[in-house]
Motif scaffolding. Sequence first.
Motif, PDB file in Angstrom:
ATOM      1  N   ILE A 166       0.843  -1.203   0.000  1.00 60.84           N
ATOM      2  CA  ILE A 166       0.000   0.000   0.000  1.00 60.84           C
ATOM      3  C   ILE A 166       0.879   1.254   0.000  1.00 60.84           C
ATOM      4  O   ILE A 166       0.641   2.205  -0.753  1.00 60.84           O
ATOM      5  CB  ILE A 166      -0.957  -0.005   1.211  1.00 60.84           C
ATOM      6  CG1 ILE A 166      -1.944  -1.174   1.083  1.00 60.84           C
ATOM      7  CG2 ILE A 166      -1.703   1.323   1.312  1.00 60.84           C
ATOM      8  CD1 ILE A 166      -2.738  -1.450   2.341  1.00 60.84           C
ATOM      9  N   ALA A 167       1.942   1.228   0.807  1.00 59.29           N
ATOM     10  CA  ALA A 167       2.833   2.387   0.878  1.00 59.29           C
ATOM     11  C   ALA A 167       3.498   2.628  -0.483  1.00 59.29           C
ATOM     12  O   ALA A 167       3.579   3.771  -0.953  1.00 59.29           O
ATOM     13  CB  ALA A 167       3.893   2.166   1.954  1.00 59.29           C
ATOM     14  N   ILE A 168       3.956   1.542  -1.131  1.00 55.71           N
ATOM     15  CA  ILE A 168       4.621   1.704  -2.427  1.00 55.71           C
ATOM     16  C   ILE A 168       3.615   2.194  -3.480  1.00 55.71           C
ATOM     17  O   ILE A 168       3.950   3.014  -4.336  1.00 55.71           O
ATOM     18  CB  ILE A 168       5.294   0.388  -2.876  1.00 55.71           C
ATOM     19  CG1 ILE A 168       6.415   0.018  -1.902  1.00 55.71           C
ATOM     20  CG2 ILE A 168       5.856   0.509  -4.288  1.00 55.71           C
ATOM     21  CD1 ILE A 168       7.109  -1.304  -2.204  1.00 55.71           C
ATOM     22  N   SER A 169       2.373   1.726  -3.392  1.00 52.91           N
ATOM     23  CA  SER A 169       1.343   2.195  -4.325  1.00 52.91           C
ATOM     24  C   SER A 169       1.166   3.706  -4.210  1.00 52.91           C
ATOM     25  O   SER A 169       1.060   4.406  -5.216  1.00 52.91           O
ATOM     26  CB  SER A 169       0.012   1.505  -4.052  1.00 52.91           C
ATOM     27  OG  SER A 169       0.145   0.117  -4.217  1.00 52.91           O
ATOM     28  N   ILE A 170       1.125   4.175  -2.971  1.00 52.44           N
ATOM     29  CA  ILE A 170       0.978   5.624  -2.761  1.00 52.44           C
ATOM     30  C   ILE A 170       2.194   6.347  -3.338  1.00 52.44           C
ATOM     31  O   ILE A 170       2.070   7.363  -4.029  1.00 52.44           O
ATOM     32  CB  ILE A 170       0.803   5.933  -1.253  1.00 52.44           C
ATOM     33  CG1 ILE A 170      -0.520   5.338  -0.772  1.00 52.44           C
ATOM     34  CG2 ILE A 170       0.846   7.440  -1.003  1.00 52.44           C
ATOM     35  CD1 ILE A 170      -0.687   5.325   0.736  1.00 52.44           C
ATOM     36  N   PHE A 171       3.380   5.772  -3.107  1.00 54.78           N
ATOM     37  CA  PHE A 171       4.599   6.359  -3.659  1.00 54.78           C
ATOM     38  C   PHE A 171       4.529   6.414  -5.191  1.00 54.78           C
ATOM     39  O   PHE A 171       4.874   7.432  -5.799  1.00 54.78           O
ATOM     40  CB  PHE A 171       5.813   5.531  -3.220  1.00 54.78           C
ATOM     41  CG  PHE A 171       7.074   5.869  -3.966  1.00 54.78           C
ATOM     42  CD1 PHE A 171       7.812   6.997  -3.637  1.00 54.78           C
ATOM     43  CD2 PHE A 171       7.520   5.081  -5.021  1.00 54.78           C
ATOM     44  CE1 PHE A 171       8.966   7.322  -4.336  1.00 54.78           C
ATOM     45  CE2 PHE A 171       8.666   5.390  -5.729  1.00 54.78           C
ATOM     46  CZ  PHE A 171       9.390   6.516  -5.375  1.00 54.78           C
ATOM     47  N   PHE A 172       4.042   5.330  -5.806  1.00 53.33           N
ATOM     48  CA  PHE A 172       3.940   5.291  -7.271  1.00 53.33           C
ATOM     49  C   PHE A 172       3.022   6.400  -7.786  1.00 53.33           C
ATOM     50  O   PHE A 172       3.309   7.049  -8.794  1.00 53.33           O
ATOM     51  CB  PHE A 172       3.400   3.932  -7.740  1.00 53.33           C
ATOM     52  CG  PHE A 172       4.434   2.838  -7.757  1.00 53.33           C
ATOM     53  CD1 PHE A 172       5.776   3.124  -7.545  1.00 53.33           C
ATOM     54  CD2 PHE A 172       4.068   1.525  -7.991  1.00 53.33           C
ATOM     55  CE1 PHE A 172       6.729   2.108  -7.553  1.00 53.33           C
ATOM     56  CE2 PHE A 172       5.014   0.505  -8.013  1.00 53.33           C
ATOM     57  CZ  PHE A 172       6.340   0.797  -7.787  1.00 53.33           C
ATOM     58  N   ILE A 173       1.904   6.586  -7.097  1.00 52.98           N
ATOM     59  CA  ILE A 173       0.953   7.615  -7.537  1.00 52.98           C
ATOM     60  C   ILE A 173       1.581   9.005  -7.402  1.00 52.98           C
ATOM     61  O   ILE A 173       1.526   9.823  -8.330  1.00 52.98           O
ATOM     62  CB  ILE A 173      -0.365   7.523  -6.738  1.00 52.98           C
ATOM     63  CG1 ILE A 173      -1.110   6.229  -7.140  1.00 52.98           C
ATOM     64  CG2 ILE A 173      -1.249   8.746  -6.984  1.00 52.98           C
ATOM     65  CD1 ILE A 173      -2.344   5.942  -6.335  1.00 52.98           C
ATOM     66  N   ILE A 174       2.223   9.231  -6.261  1.00 47.95           N
ATOM     67  CA  ILE A 174       2.857  10.544  -6.050  1.00 47.95           C
ATOM     68  C   ILE A 174       3.953  10.769  -7.087  1.00 47.95           C
ATOM     69  O   ILE A 174       4.068  11.846  -7.678  1.00 47.95           O
ATOM     70  CB  ILE A 174       3.430  10.647  -4.616  1.00 47.95           C
ATOM     71  CG1 ILE A 174       2.277  10.624  -3.608  1.00 47.95           C
ATOM     72  CG2 ILE A 174       4.270  11.909  -4.449  1.00 47.95           C
ATOM     73  CD1 ILE A 174       2.714  10.534  -2.167  1.00 47.95           C
ATOM     74  N   ARG A 175       4.729   9.730  -7.355  1.00 45.24           N
ATOM     75  CA  ARG A 175       5.812   9.843  -8.334  1.00 45.24           C
ATOM     76  C   ARG A 175       5.261  10.227  -9.707  1.00 45.24           C
ATOM     77  O   ARG A 175       5.825  11.083 -10.398  1.00 45.24           O
ATOM     78  CB  ARG A 175       6.549   8.496  -8.414  1.00 45.24           C
ATOM     79  CG  ARG A 175       7.673   8.458  -9.437  1.00 45.24           C
ATOM     80  CD  ARG A 175       8.403   7.125  -9.385  1.00 45.24           C
ATOM     81  NE  ARG A 175       9.376   7.029 -10.456  1.00 45.24           N
ATOM     82  CZ  ARG A 175       9.106   6.623 -11.687  1.00 45.24           C
ATOM     83  NH1 ARG A 175       7.867   6.278 -12.000  1.00 45.24           N
ATOM     84  NH2 ARG A 175      10.053   6.564 -12.608  1.00 45.24           N
ATOM     85  N   ARG A 176       4.152   9.620 -10.087  1.00 45.70           N
ATOM     86  CA  ARG A 176       3.540   9.948 -11.379  1.00 45.70           C
ATOM     87  C   ARG A 176       3.081  11.403 -11.427  1.00 45.70           C
ATOM     88  O   ARG A 176       3.094  12.029 -12.485  1.00 45.70           O
ATOM     89  CB  ARG A 176       2.346   9.030 -11.655  1.00 45.70           C
ATOM     90  CG  ARG A 176       2.749   7.634 -12.074  1.00 45.70           C
ATOM     91  CD  ARG A 176       1.627   6.885 -12.755  1.00 45.70           C
ATOM     92  NE  ARG A 176       2.054   5.540 -13.133  1.00 45.70           N
ATOM     93  CZ  ARG A 176       2.755   5.258 -14.226  1.00 45.70           C
ATOM     94  NH1 ARG A 176       3.082   6.216 -15.052  1.00 45.70           N
ATOM     95  NH2 ARG A 176       3.124   4.023 -14.490  1.00 45.70           N
TER      96      ARG A 176
END
Lengths: 228, 256
Positions: A121-131
């Motif tokens: 879940i944390a990495i998913s949030i990171f992926f969204i923010i990165r995009r």
Amino acid sequence: MTFSALVEGPLLWIAFLTFLIGSALRLLFFIALSTKKDKPVYRYFNFKWMMLSILRWLLPLNVDIKKNPVFTILGYIFHICLLSVPLFYSAHIALWQESRFGWSWWQMPDVWADWLTLILIAISIFFIIRRLVLAEVRIITTVSDYLLILVCALPFVTGYLNTHPDGSAYAWVTSALPLYGQYSTLIHILTGELMLILVPFTKLSHWVLFFVSRTVIGVEFGRRNYTV
Amino acid sequence: MADPRKYPEITINPESIRQAIDARMNARLKMWMRICAHCGLCADTCHFYVAKDRDPKMVPSYKAQKLKEFVKKKGQVDEAYLKEIYDIAYGDCTVCRRCTMFCPFGIDMATMVATLRGILTSQGMAPEGLKAAIKNYQETGNQMAVSEEDWVETLKWMEEELQEELPGAVIPIDKKGAKIMYTVNAREPKFYPQDIQLAAKVFHVVGEDWTFPSKVGWDDTNLAMFAGDLKTAGYIVQLIRDAAEELQVQRVVITE
């Protein structure tokens, strides 16, 4: 038939079969068209280059580890979580055992499943923010890229909520969505089914086509003496 | 200010564009258009991206995914759109393939851009220099339209000059069974014949068994490939192969 019987019965079958048959068809479609229009791949096919190209990029043995270590390593961890929790979580295996198949296999300790879920879940949030933040990623990002991160994360979010009914997150969600408590398991199953169904129709089909694409480029680069 | 860029003349024929796309869509291109995860790992592998101050429009995936967009339009495009694609395909990518070496999926973005070029070329939309060269290849077998007579005469002239310095040195033409068939850039006979003389000097001094074909197949450049004109590109390579087989040489050597 009740809604819950539908979700746990026919829809589950549809989801698994769409996922499996759809993925197989992706492969078959590639083979059918490529034998006509991609002859160099077959003419220069080489087992060594195929395996080198696949293994180097399936395992963290490639150039991106050096170039973008943080994103690349998080990407590997994301995939490990995404595959291992659904496959090895104890309650899932218990369901397989109860089912007509009666299958069972190694299960991970529940505390692992908890942590791997939170990490995903944390990495998913990171992926969204990165995009959103990086201009070079934002320009190639489509709406479906955001939605697919959500689709992959939702089974984990609902799974975590449902296995921690005493937690504050669960209390917060049920106060915002009063019906959630009543349908929590169904919603969890639905999110999983959604992901499985979408695999053959989206970029998620890379779970199969990754191997095809690496083979193709392994053969192409190998025969030219480039790094595969 | 007027746009300083020059574009080839454009006539839009949706049906013809559709056919050009269909003919070029193979299983690899379709797969790559589907699976690109838009992760952005290719961005800083591109020299355009780095040189143009990290301009997001230089991200290889962005350029390659233009193919997906183009295909989806099914020929329903206007002049401005074709100009945009033309600028990307020729102006923002050298088709070097470096991005692919960093793509986790190994997506061949250069080939995708080259496919864009090929579709445009099929509609008559290619840089004038490449268009002229393609025509020359098709008509004369070399990019500079050097005639067979001029070619052989140039070789004889260079042989004479060479013999003044190295008596006994020769430039063998159509020597069957030679070990090497040497090929050059058509610019050499056209503008820099001394280059041929220098190569001949090296061959003579090391005692190499070599030859030139007299008719076609001696030009090893392939400018049709740069325009994505794979049919002509294949024809050019075939000329070289045919000449090598006719002369029964062991290998073809290409100029620097």
